[in-house]
Design a protein around this motif. Structure first.
Motif: not given
Length: 787
Positions: A15-40
């Protein structure tokens, strides 16, 4: 999903690598908070959004995102009534509003992105507030002259008055009466007022007010009396200007306060779009695909790659060396034990399975084929790595067993379990027994299990137990190098001695180890190696057989093509011969028409008989040609014909261009000589390079001794059918001496009427022709005069 599992599988690092192109610190934080879902539904919703974002980038229309600031603290600050933001803080709203306006229009104008349209449906960019901010503040925190007319006027007056004061002081400095008392000839400001440097001993000689004294005490900075009133006026203007600026800031802050809720909502949307864009960009960087998510508990990975390993190899230019992973588990078998050499890729294999599962459940694309499928699970249970803990007095084995106990307590039918080096860290026999018992229990609980091991006893247990399969990582005994390819259904060897040899262990130690290993063990290893060798030969034989089969199929197809071509050529040669004969008859017929024209009045009956005989011969030859050609090109089907193709039309004897194909009725429409003609596919052959020659058509229909009609009705007929009836009608009319005839073709789309008039042009029997009068049928008929 527990954090230790996410960390062990390096999902957080990913996720740290995924967040590199983020255009704001809040967007990068949102990427780092991505987690697996439990609902289809949650997974598929994010997959759809990421897929649409990826597609826009692939089509050269990436989301118009750029750097923006976190405005949430500013909105909180301005919420209390009367609160005011400064110009710099107000300027931080402008990038966000610019993006909101641009992205809203971009997504609205893009087809095929329903998910993004729904997400961006609330984006407006607050155009009125945006325009107000743009004309009031800049990115440096300055209030612009355009913020208000009053501010612009005050600033203009201030600048002019300030310039006038400066000019007056400069004139005083140049005045000889004053300059003799000055320490220097420059002017400056002190406390916002213009002053001149007067020698301390002469300050009484210059009328003015002292505002400052130099550090040396030798210079007094005096404001000349002549400019004091102007400077006072200037200070008043500056105060008014400051008051106007505060009023502007308060007004802008009030506007933001009124729109605070909407601004927060649109800001969250932009942050989410930026987060999705980061995932899409990462997916495009590694050519990832959106996988299938299933509820059946099966996992299937095709051409899977570990993203972090692939990126590492990509940096060194060795990404082509990545060996893709193909693995499948579920259904009758739910436990897989992977064996093989050290450093052969076993741990990477199960880490790849785990990381790709986490990515898939998070709605992210994965570095694998789109046909890959991942199960919807509740738990991902992992025991990978050395968990030895000095603080908790745990050895490697103790920590390993502690993790296994926790996994057994949590595992169920919707769990994916990954265990590295199962059964190690203690006596091999006891470790193998514990490992087999653990595998048996996990299999009973219905969990999907991938485990690695070096213990031979476990391989045998798995081979004998239903629901479990062995797999191995390939190893090349000739080069002593691992091949990193997973082979299901076959246990592997550890190749510890070979690996030690490859890493430089002395030969005498290698030989000693072989002796100590024992004959039975060596024989077992040789047996496994022999089976592995035979399997490879079998696979190579299958590949060669498949190659031969493909070559044979291609050769058979080529022979069949040549046979059809030869048969078609034979038919064409016969058809050409009959065509030549037909042309001779047509020429003869033309000459007879000319003779009949001269002798029509004197020998009408004899001429009609001669023409009838020629016509009968022509009909017989045409019939023969039609029969021959209809049987010679049966290979041409409606499915093989496309609009724009050039084909040979047998009934015309020329090539024509296909303008429409009606496959359901097995008919085609062609354009030839300016006419559109509909024909059955059986009248179509391969192109022969014969262009239409515009010439006068002769009589084709059979003659009749009966009194001919002066009118013919062609309404409802196709063009080819109508022309075939019209020709004998004209012949009969000419031989009977009729002065003119009426051809009824109707209105319709006008196609039949145009075809009739085109046929009459230059006809040897027709002098002139015209549309019918209103009493004759109007444009639905054509009246032709017979020569």
């Amino acid at each position: 999903m527990n954090i230790p599992a996410l960390t062990s599988l390096e999902f957080i690092k990913l996720l740290g690598l995924v967040s590199e192109p983020a255009n704001s610190d809040l967007s990068a934080k949102a990427v780092m908070e991505v987690r697996p879902f439990t609902r289809m539904d949650e997974i598929r919703a994010r997959q759809a959004l990421v897929g649409e974002t990826m597609r826009m980038s692939e089509e050269g229309r990436p989301l118009r995102l750029s750097r923006f600031f976190d405005i949430s603290p500013l909105i909180s600050k301005v919420r209390p009534e009367g609160a005011m933001l400064d110009a710099y803080e107000l300027g931080r709203f402008v990038p966000f509003l610019t993006i909101a306006s641009s992205v809203s229009g971009q997504i609205g104008d893009t087809a095929g992105v329903p998910g993004l349209k729904a997400l961006a449906s609330d984006l407006t960019g607050f155009p009125d507030l945006f325009r107000l901010l743009r004309k009031s503040v800049d990115s440096e925190g300055a209030i612009l002259d355009t913020a208000s007319h009053l501010l612009a006027d005050l600033r203009d007056r201030t600048r002019r008055l300030d310039a006038r004061i400066r000019k007056n002081i400069e004139e005083l400095v140049r005045d000889d009466k004053i300059s003799v008392f000055l320490q220097d000839d420059f002017i400056t400001k002190r406390s916002g007022r213009w002053v001149i440097p007067v020698r301390m001993d002469s300050k009484g000689q210059v009328a003015g007010v002292v505002h400052d004294v130099s550090n040396s005490g030798e210079t007094a900075f005096m404001e000349p009396l002549a400019v004091i009133n102007s400077t006072n006026e200037l200070e008043n203007l500056v105060a008014e200007q400051k008051a106007e600026e505060i009023r502007i800031l308060k007004a802008l802050s009030s506007k933001i306060r009124e729109s605070a809720q909407g601004l927060e909502s649109e800001f969250r949307t932009i942050v989410r779009l930026d987060m999705l864009n980061c995932i899409a960009l990462f997916g495009g960087r590694l050519s990832m695909s959106i996988p299938e998510i299933n509820d059946s508990g099966n996992i299937k990975i095709i051409n899977g790659r570990h993203p972090l390993l692939y990126l590492t190899l990509q940096k060194t230019g060795r990404d082509s060396a990545t060996v893709p992973l193909d693995i499948s588990l579920g259904g009758q078998d739910n436990v897989m034990i992977i064996t093989g050499s050290n450093a052969g890729g076993k741990t990477i294999a199960i880490k790849t399975v785990g990381l790709l599962e986490l990515m898939a459940l998070s709605g992210m694309p994965v570095p694998a084929d789109s046909s890959s499928s991942f199960p919807l699970i509740d738990d991902l249970l992992v025991d990978i790595g050395d968990e030895q803990s000095i603080e908790n007095s745990l050895s490697t084995f103790s920590a390993h067993i502690s993790n296994i106990s926790a996994i057994l307590n949590a595992a169920g039918s919707r769990s994916l379990v990954l265990i590295d080096e199962l059964g190690t860290g203690t006596d091999p026999a006891e470790g193998a027994a514990l490992a087999c018992a653990v595998l048996k229990e996990l299999g009973r609980q219905g969990a999907l299990v991938f485990a690695t091991t070096h213990l031979s006893d476990i391989k045998g247990f798995v081979h004998r137990t239903d629901g479990m399969i062995n797999a191995s990582m390939e190893f090349d005994r000739k080069t002593l190098m691992p091949l990193y390819r997973l082979v299901p259904g076959q246990p592997g060897q550890s190749y510890a001695i070979e690996t030690a040899m490859r890493f430089g262990l002395p030969a005498r130690i290698i030989e000693s180890a072989r002796e100590l290993l024992g004959g039975a063990r060596v024989e077992f290893d040789r047996l496994v190696a022999d089976l592995d060798s035979k399997r490879r030969k079998y696979e190579e034989g299958l590949k060669e057989l498949e190659k031969k089969r493909a070559e044979l199929a291609a050769g058979t197809e080529e022979l069949e093509r040549q046979r059809r071509a030869a048969e078609l050529r034979y038919k064409e040669m016969l058809a050409e011969a009959y065509k030549e004969a037909s042309e001779v008859i047509r020429d003869t017929k033309k000459q007879m028409h000319e003779m009949l024209e001269e002798t029509r009045k004197k020998e009408k009956q004899a001429g009609r008989e001669a023409l009838r005989q020629v016509r009968e011969r022509q009909v017989l030859i045409d019939k023969k040609i039609t029969e021959l050609e209809a049987g010679g090109e049966g290979a041409i089907e409606a499915s093989d014909i496309n609009e724009g193709d050039t084909v040979f039309v047998r009934t015309l004897g020329y090539d024509a261009v296909v303008t429409q194909v009606n496959r359901s009725q097995n008919r085609v429409k062609v354009r030839s000589g300016g006419m559109d003609i509909e024909l059955p596919v059986s009248d179509i052959g391969s192109m022969r390079g014969k262009a239409v020659i515009q010439k006068k058509e002769e009589v084709k229909g059979p003659a009749s001794d009966d009194m001919p009609e002066q009118r013919i009705n062609l309404v409802g007929l196709r063009v080819d059918e109508a022309i075939s009836l019209l020709e004998p009608f004209l012949n009969h009319a000419s031989l009977s001496g009729l002065p003119e005839v009426t051809i009824i073709h109707g209105f319709g789309a006008g196609i039949l009427g145009r075809a009739v008039r085109e046929h009459l042009k230059g006809h040897p029997l027709i002098g002139t022709f015209r549309p019918g009068e209103r009493t004759e049928g109007g444009g639905g008929v054509t009246v032709a005069k017979i020569k």
